[in-house]
Design a protein around this motif. Structure first.
Motif, PDB file in Angstrom:
ATOM      1  N   VAL A 121       0.829  -1.204   0.000  1.00  0.00           N
ATOM      2  CA  VAL A 121       0.000   0.000   0.000  1.00  0.00           C
ATOM      3  C   VAL A 121       0.865   1.258   0.000  1.00  0.00           C
ATOM      4  CG1 VAL A 121      -1.984  -1.100   1.085  1.00  0.00           C
ATOM      5  CG2 VAL A 121      -0.174  -0.121   2.520  1.00  0.00           C
ATOM      6  N   GLU A 122       2.099   1.137   0.432  1.00  0.00           N
ATOM      7  CA  GLU A 122       2.982   2.300   0.478  1.00  0.00           C
ATOM      8  C   GLU A 122       3.566   2.648  -0.889  1.00  0.00           C
ATOM      9  OE1 GLU A 122       3.424   4.285   2.977  1.00  0.00           O
ATOM     10  OE2 GLU A 122       2.198   3.092   4.360  1.00  0.00           O
ATOM     11  N   ASN A 123       3.870   1.628  -1.686  1.00  0.00           N
ATOM     12  CA  ASN A 123       4.517   1.919  -2.975  1.00  0.00           C
ATOM     13  C   ASN A 123       3.605   1.768  -4.181  1.00  0.00           C
ATOM     14  OD1 ASN A 123       4.228  -0.813  -3.517  1.00  0.00           O
ATOM     15  ND2 ASN A 123       6.389  -1.313  -3.337  1.00  0.00           N
ATOM     16  N   VAL A 124       2.359   1.377  -3.962  1.00  0.00           N
ATOM     17  CA  VAL A 124       1.488   1.045  -5.093  1.00  0.00           C
ATOM     18  C   VAL A 124       1.230   2.246  -6.000  1.00  0.00           C
ATOM     19  CG1 VAL A 124      -0.661   1.455  -3.800  1.00  0.00           C
ATOM     20  CG2 VAL A 124      -0.653  -0.087  -5.760  1.00  0.00           C
ATOM     21  N   VAL A 125       1.111   3.445  -5.437  1.00  0.00           N
ATOM     22  CA  VAL A 125       0.856   4.625  -6.266  1.00  0.00           C
ATOM     23  C   VAL A 125       2.060   4.922  -7.153  1.00  0.00           C
ATOM     24  CG1 VAL A 125       0.387   7.098  -6.246  1.00  0.00           C
ATOM     25  CG2 VAL A 125      -0.791   5.594  -4.631  1.00  0.00           C
ATOM     26  N   ASP A 126       3.255   4.848  -6.587  1.00  0.00           N
ATOM     27  CA  ASP A 126       4.467   5.093  -7.373  1.00  0.00           C
ATOM     28  C   ASP A 126       4.620   4.061  -8.476  1.00  0.00           C
ATOM     29  OD1 ASP A 126       5.093   7.259  -5.747  1.00  0.00           O
ATOM     30  OD2 ASP A 126       6.263   6.027  -4.351  1.00  0.00           O
ATOM     31  N   VAL A 127       4.385   2.806  -8.153  1.00  0.00           N
ATOM     32  CA  VAL A 127       4.512   1.750  -9.155  1.00  0.00           C
ATOM     33  C   VAL A 127       3.456   1.914 -10.238  1.00  0.00           C
ATOM     34  CG1 VAL A 127       4.446  -0.748  -9.535  1.00  0.00           C
ATOM     35  CG2 VAL A 127       5.547   0.157  -7.497  1.00  0.00           C
ATOM     36  N   LEU A 128       2.248   2.320  -9.855  1.00  0.00           N
ATOM     37  CA  LEU A 128       1.183   2.535 -10.837  1.00  0.00           C
ATOM     38  C   LEU A 128       1.553   3.637 -11.821  1.00  0.00           C
ATOM     39  CD1 LEU A 128      -1.647   2.123 -11.964  1.00  0.00           C
ATOM     40  CD2 LEU A 128      -2.509   3.661 -10.189  1.00  0.00           C
ATOM     41  N   GLN A 129       2.082   4.727 -11.323  1.00  0.00           N
ATOM     42  CA  GLN A 129       2.494   5.815 -12.210  1.00  0.00           C
ATOM     43  C   GLN A 129       3.573   5.344 -13.177  1.00  0.00           C
ATOM     44  OE1 GLN A 129       3.373   8.565  -8.902  1.00  0.00           O
ATOM     45  NE2 GLN A 129       1.888   9.988  -9.778  1.00  0.00           N
ATOM     46  N   LEU A 130       4.510   4.570 -12.674  1.00  0.00           N
ATOM     47  CA  LEU A 130       5.589   4.063 -13.529  1.00  0.00           C
ATOM     48  C   LEU A 130       5.041   3.054 -14.542  1.00  0.00           C
ATOM     49  CD1 LEU A 130       8.609   4.054 -14.131  1.00  0.00           C
ATOM     50  CD2 LEU A 130       8.850   2.197 -12.471  1.00  0.00           C
ATOM     51  N   ALA A 131       4.122   2.198 -14.107  1.00  0.00           N
ATOM     52  CA  ALA A 131       3.539   1.202 -15.019  1.00  0.00           C
ATOM     53  C   ALA A 131       2.824   1.877 -16.179  1.00  0.00           C
ATOM     54  CB  ALA A 131       2.570   0.299 -14.253  1.00  0.00           C
ATOM     55  N   ARG A 132       2.159   2.986 -15.900  1.00  0.00           N
ATOM     56  CA  ARG A 132       1.483   3.724 -16.969  1.00  0.00           C
ATOM     57  C   ARG A 132       2.500   4.331 -17.929  1.00  0.00           C
ATOM     58  NH1 ARG A 132      -2.038   9.111 -15.872  1.00  0.00           N
ATOM     59  NH2 ARG A 132      -0.016   9.632 -14.976  1.00  0.00           N
ATOM     60  N   LEU A 133       3.566   4.907 -17.414  1.00  0.00           N
ATOM     61  CA  LEU A 133       4.587   5.539 -18.260  1.00  0.00           C
ATOM     62  C   LEU A 133       5.382   4.509 -19.064  1.00  0.00           C
ATOM     63  CD1 LEU A 133       5.959   8.206 -15.748  1.00  0.00           C
ATOM     64  CD2 LEU A 133       4.504   8.625 -17.742  1.00  0.00           C
ATOM     65  N   CYS A 134       5.563   3.332 -18.497  1.00  0.00           N
ATOM     66  CA  CYS A 134       6.398   2.307 -19.131  1.00  0.00           C
ATOM     67  C   CYS A 134       5.581   1.283 -19.925  1.00  0.00           C
ATOM     68  CB  CYS A 134       7.225   1.583 -18.074  1.00  0.00           C
ATOM     69  SG  CYS A 134       8.453   2.635 -17.279  1.00  0.00           S
ATOM     70  N   ASP A 135       4.300   1.552 -20.141  1.00  0.00           N
ATOM     71  CA  ASP A 135       3.452   0.659 -20.934  1.00  0.00           C
ATOM     72  C   ASP A 135       3.516  -0.778 -20.404  1.00  0.00           C
ATOM     73  OD1 ASP A 135       1.738  -0.183 -22.932  1.00  0.00           O
ATOM     74  OD2 ASP A 135       3.351  -0.513 -24.393  1.00  0.00           O
ATOM     75  N   ALA A 136       3.150  -0.926 -19.132  1.00  0.00           N
ATOM     76  CA  ALA A 136       3.134  -2.242 -18.482  1.00  0.00           C
ATOM     77  C   ALA A 136       1.719  -2.527 -17.991  1.00  0.00           C
ATOM     78  CB  ALA A 136       4.134  -2.287 -17.331  1.00  0.00           C
ATOM     79  N   PRO A 137       0.810  -2.957 -18.883  1.00  0.00           N
ATOM     80  CA  PRO A 137      -0.601  -3.124 -18.494  1.00  0.00           C
ATOM     81  C   PRO A 137      -0.836  -4.164 -17.409  1.00  0.00           C
ATOM     82  CG  PRO A 137      -0.181  -4.052 -20.681  1.00  0.00           C
ATOM     83  CD  PRO A 137       1.044  -3.295 -20.297  1.00  0.00           C
ATOM     84  N   ASP A 138      -0.062  -5.250 -17.410  1.00  0.00           N
ATOM     85  CA  ASP A 138      -0.239  -6.276 -16.375  1.00  0.00           C
ATOM     86  C   ASP A 138       0.075  -5.722 -14.990  1.00  0.00           C
ATOM     87  OD1 ASP A 138      -0.900  -8.012 -18.356  1.00  0.00           O
ATOM     88  OD2 ASP A 138       1.040  -9.017 -18.426  1.00  0.00           O
ATOM     89  N   LEU A 139       1.163  -4.976 -14.909  1.00  0.00           N
ATOM     90  CA  LEU A 139       1.535  -4.370 -13.628  1.00  0.00           C
ATOM     91  C   LEU A 139       0.523  -3.305 -13.226  1.00  0.00           C
ATOM     92  CD1 LEU A 139       3.558  -4.135 -11.326  1.00  0.00           C
ATOM     93  CD2 LEU A 139       4.896  -2.549 -12.734  1.00  0.00           C
ATOM     94  N   ARG A 140       0.052  -2.553 -14.192  1.00  0.00           N
ATOM     95  CA  ARG A 140      -0.964  -1.525 -13.903  1.00  0.00           C
ATOM     96  C   ARG A 140      -2.225  -2.176 -13.326  1.00  0.00           C
ATOM     97  NH1 ARG A 140      -5.515  -0.191 -16.307  1.00  0.00           N
ATOM     98  NH2 ARG A 140      -6.371   1.925 -16.073  1.00  0.00           N
TER      99      ARG A 140
END
Length: 358
Positions: A121-140
């Motif tokens: 829950v602490e890093n999910v927002v940061d990872v979500l933003q990166l997943a969107r920028l890096c075109d990683a739909p599974d991670l998003r």
């Protein structure tokens, strides 16, 4: 003065002298080989193919925006195609960004899997933003699901507070996903309820044929003996309730005027059976042939609805049967019951004296 960081590349190849240096934000110089970098990353290959101003000048690639240790781990992967768990713990986010920018698909997939396993829950927002920028739909998608399941906790994190101030479009995307998720859950809940109803109706159809053909504990055809020695069918709970309903239907005085809900329910089961039945003239269920003849003679407005219901009941029966393990499909439920009340239901004589109306 720039620091040169030696790398112990995990490779069995005999390598020539270094001919390119990677410069990081803090001034670290990482020595590498153009042939290795170009063979793994098409982006780095394009950079290395660009002409130099002076032949004598060093080949330099700038990698800024990430820690030098993360850049070192990235270059190490280009040589060895391996990424340790410790490196993923420390630099997973940076490695995902580098793998996307420099088009290294193998590392990108490893980072997506590694970050998915390390979501909190602490890093999910940061990872979500990166997943969107890096075109990683599974991670998003993984991030969105975690956000949906733990939204109240995520709202209290610094990452969420930063997001609502600086990225309102992503906030809207998250809220829309949560709304769609609730809609999907509601549809799934209704689908399960409907499927359960169709399964119950298919069991009722089986029990109805069983009672009217073989007879059960309390009710059976006029030419079949029933009683304590009769074994209950494998779906006894449904069968027993249906027997009670048939006994009531045979003796009820209100059904003539349509004033009994239990008789109306029994009548509907008879009618549904007629839409499901494939036995034609050989069927022993009361009113089956009469309903079928009436369907052929009259085109009633509600016939399509009944046909659709019958189709769903048959489909649910097949799907439910396939979902069970073979041993469960074959095993019989053994129960002990006490018989009571009327023993026989002379349904053939009863049907001959009734007219079909529904």
């Amino acid at each position: 003065m720039q620091e040169i960081t030696p790398i112990h590349f995990q490779t069995t190849r005999v390598l020539p002298e270094y001919d390119v240096f990677i410069h990081t934000s803090d001034g670290t110089r990482i020595p590498a080989h153009t042939s290795i970098l170009a063979s793994v990353s098409p982006v780095l290959e394009n950079i290395l193919d660009q002409p130099r101003k002076h032949r004598s000048s060093e080949r330099i690639i700038q990698i800024h925006g990430v820690p030098s240790t993360a850049a070192t781990a990235f270059v190490g992967f280009l040589y060895s195609s391996r990424c340790s768990e410790d490196e993923m713990d420390k630099y997973g986010i940076h490695l995902l960004a580098l793998s996307h920018v420099y088009n290294v698909p193998q590392l990108k997939q490893i980072c997506i899997k590694g970050l998915s396993q390390r979501l909190t829950v602490e890093n999910v927002v940061d990872v979500l933003q990166l997943a969107r920028l890096c075109d990683a739909p599974d991670l998003r998608l993984r991030c969105m699901k975690l956000l949906t399941n733990h939204f109240n906790t995520v709202q209290r994190t610094e990452g969420w507070k930063f997001l609502i101030k600086h990225d309102p479009w992503l906030e809207l995307d998250i809220l829309q996903f949560m709304d769609e998720s609730e809609t999907r859950k509601e549809k799934l809940r209704r689908h399960k309820e409907e499927f359960g109803l169709y399964v119950e109706l298919s069991e009722a159809m089986e029990c109805l044929e069983h009672i009217c053909t073989e007879g059960c504990i309390d009710v059976g055809p006029y030419n079949v003996e029933v009683g304590r020695e009769k074994k209950p069918c494998k779906r006894f709970s449904t069968c027993q309730g249906l027997q009670l309903l048939i006994r009531h239907f045979a003796t009820c005085k209100k059904r003539v005027k349509g004033g009994c809900l239990r008789c109306k329910r029994m009548w509907q089961l008879f009618r549904l059976h007629s839409y499901v039945c494939q036995q034609n003239d050989s069927c022993n269920v009361p009113l089956c042939r009469q309903f079928q003849l009436r369907m052929e003679q009259e085109k009633r407005k509600d016939d399509p609805k009944w046909k659709l219901l019958a189709k769903k009941v048959v489909s649910a029966k097949v799907m439910f049967s396939l979902s069970l393990p073979k041993r469960k499909r074959d095993e019989e439920v053994r129960v002990t019951i006490e018989s009571c009340g009327i023993r026989h239901f002379g349904y053939n004589e009863y049907c001959n004296n009734q007219c079909v109306s529904c």
